[in-house]
Design a protein around this motif. Sequence first.
Motif, PDB file in Angstrom:
ATOM      1  N   TRP A  44       0.878  -1.380   0.081  1.00 22.99           N
ATOM      2  CA  TRP A  44       0.274   0.268   0.261  1.00 22.99           C
ATOM      3  C   TRP A  44       0.988   0.893   0.119  1.00 22.99           C
ATOM      4  O   TRP A  44       0.641   2.624  -0.667  1.00 22.99           O
ATOM      5  N   ILE A  98      -3.476  -5.671  -8.260  1.00 25.21           N
ATOM      6  CA  ILE A  98      -4.469  -6.098  -6.455  1.00 25.21           C
ATOM      7  C   ILE A  98      -3.979  -5.034  -5.197  1.00 25.21           C
ATOM      8  O   ILE A  98      -4.932  -4.975  -4.744  1.00 25.21           O
ATOM      9  N   LEU A 101      -7.069  -3.818  -6.418  1.00 19.61           N
ATOM     10  CA  LEU A 101      -8.397  -4.374  -4.903  1.00 19.61           C
ATOM     11  C   LEU A 101      -8.882  -4.288  -4.025  1.00 19.61           C
ATOM     12  O   LEU A 101      -9.699  -4.601  -3.324  1.00 19.61           O
ATOM     13  N   LEU A 102      -7.703  -3.678  -3.479  1.00 24.64           N
ATOM     14  CA  LEU A 102      -7.158  -3.527  -1.888  1.00 24.64           C
ATOM     15  C   LEU A 102      -8.117  -1.866  -1.233  1.00 24.64           C
ATOM     16  O   LEU A 102      -8.321  -1.632  -0.904  1.00 24.64           O
ATOM     17  N   PRO A 104     -10.811  -0.037  -2.106  1.00 17.89           N
ATOM     18  CA  PRO A 104     -11.843  -0.402  -1.645  1.00 17.89           C
ATOM     19  C   PRO A 104     -11.868  -0.376   0.340  1.00 17.89           C
ATOM     20  O   PRO A 104     -12.728  -0.274   0.723  1.00 17.89           O
ATOM     21  N   LEU A 105     -10.657  -1.027   0.286  1.00 21.14           N
ATOM     22  CA  LEU A 105     -11.236  -1.086   1.906  1.00 21.14           C
ATOM     23  C   LEU A 105     -10.680  -0.036   2.079  1.00 21.14           C
ATOM     24  O   LEU A 105     -10.981  -0.105   3.642  1.00 21.14           O
ATOM     25  N   GLY A 106     -10.096   0.332   1.478  1.00 21.38           N
ATOM     26  CA  GLY A 106      -9.889   2.193   2.260  1.00 21.38           C
ATOM     27  C   GLY A 106     -11.340   3.176   3.147  1.00 21.38           C
ATOM     28  O   GLY A 106     -11.017   3.296   4.034  1.00 21.38           O
ATOM     29  N   THR A 108     -14.032   1.373   3.775  1.00 20.62           N
ATOM     30  CA  THR A 108     -14.567  -0.225   4.316  1.00 20.62           C
ATOM     31  C   THR A 108     -14.086   0.479   6.050  1.00 20.62           C
ATOM     32  O   THR A 108     -14.411   0.038   6.954  1.00 20.62           O
ATOM     33  N   ALA A 109     -12.680   0.657   5.892  1.00 20.76           N
ATOM     34  CA  ALA A 109     -11.923   0.627   7.221  1.00 20.76           C
ATOM     35  C   ALA A 109     -12.195   2.154   8.026  1.00 20.76           C
ATOM     36  O   ALA A 109     -12.233   1.461   9.239  1.00 20.76           O
ATOM     37  N   LYS A 111     -15.025   3.077   7.684  1.00 25.16           N
ATOM     38  CA  LYS A 111     -16.642   2.430   8.475  1.00 25.16           C
ATOM     39  C   LYS A 111     -16.004   1.851   9.786  1.00 25.16           C
ATOM     40  O   LYS A 111     -16.885   2.192  10.301  1.00 25.16           O
ATOM     41  N   TRP A 112     -15.300   1.172   9.685  1.00 28.70           N
ATOM     42  CA  TRP A 112     -14.991   0.044  10.256  1.00 28.70           C
ATOM     43  C   TRP A 112     -14.701   0.317  11.589  1.00 28.70           C
ATOM     44  O   TRP A 112     -14.851   0.318  12.934  1.00 28.70           O
TER      45      TRP A 112
END
Lengths: 122, 122
Positions: A44, A98, A101-102, A104-106, A108-109, A111-112
């Motif tokens: 990242w 790869i 693809l990671l 979008p986790l940003g 969501t992270a 939000k989490w």
Amino acid sequence: MKNMAKNKVNIPIPGKPVRGSKSGAPIMALFDLLGRRWAMGVLWTLNEIEPATFRKLQDSCETISPAVLNQRLKELRAAGLVDRGEGGYIVTNMGQEIYTLLVPLGSTAKKWAKQQISKTDT
Amino acid sequence: MKNMAKNKVNIPIPGKPVRGSKSGAPIMALFDLLGRRWAMGVLWTLNEIEPATFRKLQDSCETISPAVLNQRLKELRAAGLVDRGEGGYIVTNMGQEIYTLLVPLGSTAKKWAKQQISKTDT
DNA sequence: TATCGCGCTATTAAAACGATAGCTTTTTTA
DNA sequence: TAAAAAAGCTATCGTTTTAATAGCGCGATA
């Protein structure tokens, strides 16, 4: 002295037994690779600042030790996700795929994170 | 004995120093959590078979030891990605959201696997 | 009541990490 | 062009994590 194979780079090989799959399922092999300390963080971070020298990358990672950074870099290179070029380390096409693809986790992270924090403070 | 607090569940807390970010960036906190051995594999596998009893999940993971599975489950529960319900362990909404983002990695992993294999044989 | 599956826990050893010092080699700078 | 600075690691060693395996306590059967 028997110093053979001491700086060996041991990466999971799809098709051979890996963590999570005796038959070496690709996704489990990839998880085996990326599920090592700092692996995703390095990928990242390198994406954000590439090309980067070893020290620049080390600084950007904020708290990684040189031994671990070097180890992860060897693994990521052996796995074809990172390479060296002009200016230092860079991310390969596969590595960027790869990384993409990671990304979008940003969000969501975030939000989490809110959920976790609100669970903590009360 | 200097090992009190051994059953402690230590998960990264967004907003506090985590691996990769002194300020606790959400994405780094999440990487810290998911970048532990078996973490993504457990989340992935549980999604495929939930609800699952401890032993069923252990079997599906093929080679995980009960100690590590238990440890990861505690962490994933503390992080709100996994929970327990009727029939055993299940994935929470947040867990599924993250799982959904990981799914595309499946096909990329296959592509990566081919690349790796063709690099090996020859 | 004996047996069985389940959910873990205990134990011990090996491997991975972390923190830090510092050795080479390359690049600048005076 | 010699000295200094920066880069790229490597070495060391204590701590933590993971692995491998045995087995305990409990509730549901048989």
